[in-house]
Design a protein around this motif. Structure first.
Motif, PDB file in Angstrom:
ATOM      1  N   UNK A   1      -2.448  -4.964   7.629  1.00 22.79           N
ATOM      2  CA  UNK A   1      -1.126  -4.533   7.193  1.00 22.79           C
ATOM      3  C   UNK A   1      -0.856  -3.136   7.719  1.00 22.79           C
ATOM      4  N   UNK A   2       0.260  -2.976   8.392  1.00 25.72           N
ATOM      5  CA  UNK A   2       0.626  -1.700   9.005  1.00 25.72           C
ATOM      6  C   UNK A   2       1.831  -1.100   8.304  1.00 25.72           C
ATOM      7  N   UNK A   3       1.766   0.209   8.016  1.00 25.55           N
ATOM      8  CA  UNK A   3       2.902   0.946   7.484  1.00 25.55           C
ATOM      9  C   UNK A   3       3.134   2.140   8.390  1.00 25.55           C
ATOM     10  N   UNK A   4       4.117   2.966   8.055  1.00 26.90           N
ATOM     11  CA  UNK A   4       4.504   4.051   8.949  1.00 26.90           C
ATOM     12  C   UNK A   4       4.612   5.371   8.191  1.00 26.90           C
ATOM     13  N   UNK A   5       4.205   6.476   8.868  1.00 24.23           N
ATOM     14  CA  UNK A   5       4.289   7.812   8.298  1.00 24.23           C
ATOM     15  C   UNK A   5       4.933   8.750   9.302  1.00 24.23           C
ATOM     16  N   UNK A   6       5.404   9.912   8.828  1.00 23.78           N
ATOM     17  CA  UNK A   6       5.918  10.959   9.706  1.00 23.78           C
ATOM     18  C   UNK A   6       4.993  12.158   9.618  1.00 23.78           C
ATOM     19  N   UNK A   7       5.153  13.111  10.536  1.00 24.57           N
ATOM     20  CA  UNK A   7       4.246  14.260  10.593  1.00 24.57           C
ATOM     21  C   UNK A   7       4.290  15.071   9.298  1.00 24.57           C
ATOM     22  N   UNK A   8       5.492  15.363   8.812  1.00 25.91           N
ATOM     23  CA  UNK A   8       5.616  16.247   7.653  1.00 25.91           C
ATOM     24  C   UNK A   8       5.868  15.500   6.353  1.00 25.91           C
TER      25      UNK A   8
ATOM     26  N   UNK B   1      12.518   0.935   7.157  1.00 24.96           N
ATOM     27  CA  UNK B   1      12.996   1.839   6.106  1.00 24.96           C
ATOM     28  C   UNK B   1      14.022   2.819   6.674  1.00 24.96           C
ATOM     29  N   UNK B   2      15.145   2.961   5.996  1.00 25.38           N
ATOM     30  CA  UNK B   2      16.210   3.856   6.471  1.00 25.38           C
ATOM     31  C   UNK B   2      15.804   5.324   6.379  1.00 25.38           C
TER      32      UNK B   2
ATOM     33  N   UNK C   1      -3.949   8.720   1.294  1.00 22.58           N
ATOM     34  CA  UNK C   1      -3.425  10.033   1.670  1.00 22.58           C
ATOM     35  C   UNK C   1      -1.953  10.253   1.320  1.00 22.58           C
ATOM     36  N   UNK C   2      -1.215   9.167   1.121  1.00 18.70           N
ATOM     37  CA  UNK C   2       0.220   9.294   0.916  1.00 18.70           C
ATOM     38  C   UNK C   2       0.691   8.475  -0.287  1.00 18.70           C
ATOM     39  N   UNK C   3       1.950   8.676  -0.665  1.00 12.69           N
ATOM     40  CA  UNK C   3       2.568   7.908  -1.737  1.00 12.69           C
ATOM     41  C   UNK C   3       3.496   6.863  -1.123  1.00 12.69           C
ATOM     42  N   UNK C   4       3.692   5.719  -1.788  1.00 12.85           N
ATOM     43  CA  UNK C   4       4.617   4.706  -1.250  1.00 12.85           C
ATOM     44  C   UNK C   4       6.062   5.159  -1.373  1.00 12.85           C
ATOM     45  N   UNK C   5       6.877   4.825  -0.403  1.00 12.98           N
ATOM     46  CA  UNK C   5       8.303   5.156  -0.429  1.00 12.98           C
ATOM     47  C   UNK C   5       8.978   4.326  -1.522  1.00 12.98           C
TER      48      UNK C   5
ATOM     49  N   UNK D   1      12.088   3.849  -1.729  1.00 14.39           N
ATOM     50  CA  UNK D   1      13.265   3.189  -1.165  1.00 14.39           C
ATOM     51  C   UNK D   1      12.938   1.824  -0.589  1.00 14.39           C
ATOM     52  N   UNK D   2      11.894   1.773   0.267  1.00 20.02           N
ATOM     53  CA  UNK D   2      11.568   0.484   0.921  1.00 20.02           C
ATOM     54  C   UNK D   2      10.428  -0.263   0.227  1.00 20.02           C
ATOM     55  N   UNK D   3       9.688   0.435  -0.668  1.00 20.01           N
ATOM     56  CA  UNK D   3       8.600  -0.175  -1.435  1.00 20.01           C
ATOM     57  C   UNK D   3       7.627  -0.973  -0.570  1.00 20.01           C
ATOM     58  N   UNK D   4       6.895  -0.288   0.341  1.00 22.80           N
ATOM     59  CA  UNK D   4       5.927  -1.027   1.186  1.00 22.80           C
ATOM     60  C   UNK D   4       4.814  -1.623   0.343  1.00 22.80           C
ATOM     61  N   UNK D   5       4.356  -2.794   0.718  1.00 21.01           N
ATOM     62  CA  UNK D   5       3.301  -3.470  -0.063  1.00 21.01           C
ATOM     63  C   UNK D   5       1.949  -2.802   0.157  1.00 21.01           C
TER      64      UNK D   5
END
Length: 255
Positions: free
Chosen positions: A210-217, A226-227, A245-249, A251-255
């Motif tokens: 399962x792949x999700x996406x992050x940004x640098x900051x 996700x918009x 390392x991160x929290x789920x968005x 808005x888009x609620x990634x699984x």
């Protein structure tokens, strides 16, 4: 006014680098500051006099880093007896003050207001996230290359195995040896089937992650559509790693 972290990276050509101790030290020196190392216990006469003249002598007994501007003097005091990674983080923090121009007149950046300290801490945190982003990006590229190379090796082995099998096959004849020939062909076919199965399992294991996406900051991970990250530079990361390392968005609620 809070400055954009991405602008900082671009200004100093650090977009694609892991920012280490030497890198952040070079940035600060480029900005006209001299970095002076001090100790909590003992300092030579020159450093001792600097600390007294800048009003930081008492603070230097417990503090780890200070920035001072006075006349022609622009100094960053840095604790000497700590690890390289700790020194780097101290300089990340001090650069947060310097880059966001927290001191416009003579004096020391020491015990500044809570908001300015938060900005400096956030700046240091952004550098750590950037470093983590670049490291994972390199790992991702390396892993992709390794998988591609492994696939090529498996393909070559399969080709060689198939070629050898074809060369070794003897047309069946009505002799007593026919069952032996048939057995050899059966064993070869089984080996080929096993190799094909292992290859399929490898490909399936690679593609089913399962792949999700992050940004640098950013501090959250997102789905690809996700918009919130529509116009941002993103990087793929496995969900299992993103959760650590991160929290789920929201808005888009990634699984």
């Amino acid at each position: 006014m809070l400055k954009d972290f991405k602008t900082f990276l671009k200004q100093y050509g650090l977009q694609n680098k892991v920012i280490g101790y030497k890198d952040i030290r070079e940035v600060i020196e480029t900005q006209g500051f001299k970095i002076i190392e001090f100790s909590h216990d003992f300092n030579n006469d020159y450093v001792e006099e600097l600390l007294k003249s800048t009003g930081l002598h008492e603070a230097s007994k417990t503090g780890k880093g200070f920035t001072y501007i006075g006349g022609e003097n622009k100094i960053v005091f840095l604790l000497s007896n700590c690890s390289t990674s700790d020194k780097a983080y101290i300089l990340y923090h001090e650069e947060g003050h310097i880059y966001n121009e927290h001191l416009f007149t003579s004096g020391a950046i020491h015990n500044t207001d809570v908001q300015k300290e938060k900005v400096a801490n956030d700046f240091a945190s952004d550098i750590l996230k950037h470093n983590n982003f670049i490291k994972r990006k390199r790992t991702f590229i390396t892993s992709g290359t390794s998988i591609a190379s492994l696939g090529l090796v498996i393909s070559c082995l399969y080709f060689l195995l198939n070629t050898t099998s074809n060369h070794n096959q003897t047309p069946p004849t009505e002799t007593a040896n026919s069952p032996i020939v048939t057995e050899e062909i059966t064993e070869t076919t089984t080996a080929e089937s096993s190799t094909t199965t292992e290859t399929s399992e490898l490909i399936e294991a690679t593609t089913n992650k399962t792949t999700v996406y992050i940004t640098i900051t950013g501090k959250k991970y997102h789905r690809s559509d996700c918009s919130a990250i529509k116009n941002s530079g993103t990087m793929e990361i496995e969900l299992s790693e993103a959760i650590k390392l991160y929290e789920p968005c929201k808005l888009c609620r990634p699984e």
